[in-house]
Design an enzyme around this catalytic site. Sequence first.
Site: not given
Ligand code: SAJ
Length: 432
Positions: A210, A264
């Site tokens: 995780k 997360c």
């Molecule tokens: N972000 C960027 N650039 C990107 C992708 C995301 O700047 O290319 C930013 C987003 O704007 C946001 C942050 O990253 O601020 C996180 O967003 P996210 O969509 O990457 O992830 P979360 O926090 O919504 O969900 C993540 C997921 N983990 C992964 O994709 C590895 C999800 O599967 C997990 O279950 C979740 O964390 C969790 O609960 O841990």
Amino acid sequence: MFSKICVIGMGYIGLPTASTFAIHGVQVVGVDNNPEVLEALNAGRVHIQEPGLRALAEQAFGSGNLRLSREPEPADAFIIAVPTPATPRVKGGADPTAELNSVIAASQAILPHLKAGNLVMLESTCPPRTTLDLVAPILERSGLRAGVDFLLAYSPERVLPGRILQELTENARVIGGVTPASAEAGRELYALFVRGEIVLTDATTAEMVKLMENTSRDVSIAIANEFARLAEHVGVDVWEAIAIANRHPRINILRPGPGVGGHCVSVDPWFLVQADPEQAHLIRTARQVNDDQPLHAVRLVERALGTLQGRKVAALGLAYKPDVDDLRESPALEIARLLAEQGAEVRTYEPHAPERTASGTRAANSLQEALTGAQAVVLLVDHKAFRELEPAQAAAAMPGRVAVDLRGVWQPAAWEAAGFTLHTLGVGIPRG
Ligand code: SAJ
């Protein structure tokens, strides 16, 4: 074997999980120690905005299989789905560490009800070894031995906010047991609704999996953010460069932006740093790069406007990512706050939580209200409504003609045609 379960924590993960078990015929007691959460749910209000969750919870309560309680009670299995935040990050201070009080409290609350043959599942994100070194010893105060008299396993939630219900059933599920029999019991429980593959391992590996997933994402976003800063410096459009690089069959660069938020990806890497601070250099540096990104965004707005002093700024979006209502650890909140702190008059608008605003700023009730009178419009979160914003609408409401896009989604030609100067994160001025 599992006719009755207790799910402890009625939050983003616990409520959907409890509801899903309930509609699959399991008697579920949803436990939360916050009376306001129980009151809201008992009154039919779902305190979490997540597509489909209201309908699912209604179905679960309507089936008679889900009821709520402040305390656990005897059951066949217990699922712990409580928050594990990190301690606040203080610039120049100690690294954040996991706050495990809720996991401790949930384990202690299970203790009086634990019986031989029960299964206890931990779902909260935790530092490696938490299941073995923290949860097992608490539960063993019952006189029962973990993995021998009762079964204990760790199964991380991995669902993406905004797609929780779908991913809960469809994603592959990892179950790490303190013994193989514990993992097998976990498989039997989750197989009641999980359609994705169920992979069995040991508890500490499952905890690592995780943390490695979210850390890998954080590090990948950090390199994208660093590329954006370098592109600004050398006079390149990072979005074009990323699109070209990503045509390489083995390259997939993520999107730069105003920083990394949510509970997360911006938190979990610290749990790995905590596990071995001497070794986790790259992880710590990536966290710092992403945490510094809001300040970089503020500098970009300042450069676009000449000065922030007394400037009227419409700040669009406060959520941590597009099309969700979740403001936890949101870089957008931090940017709005910093803009105000540095002298700008900031009007924020968050369509998914219009009453919310950042410290020192004022909340608008509509996009129109936020734009009215503004000298600059800053896109903080690429919510659908903002991606589709017509530059002409902004031009009609705003005396100023400065637009700042921190998400790389607005079309320069359209904004320029409406008379705006568009400044996009990661886009440097080409040098002759
Ligand atoms: N972000 C960027 N650039 C990107 C992708 C995301 O700047 O290319 C930013 C987003 O704007 C946001 C942050 O990253 O601020 C996180 O967003 P996210 O969509 O990457 O992830 P979360 O926090 O919504 O969900 C993540 C997921 N983990 C992964 O994709 C590895 C999800 O599967 C997990 O279950 C979740 O964390 C969790 O609960 O841990």
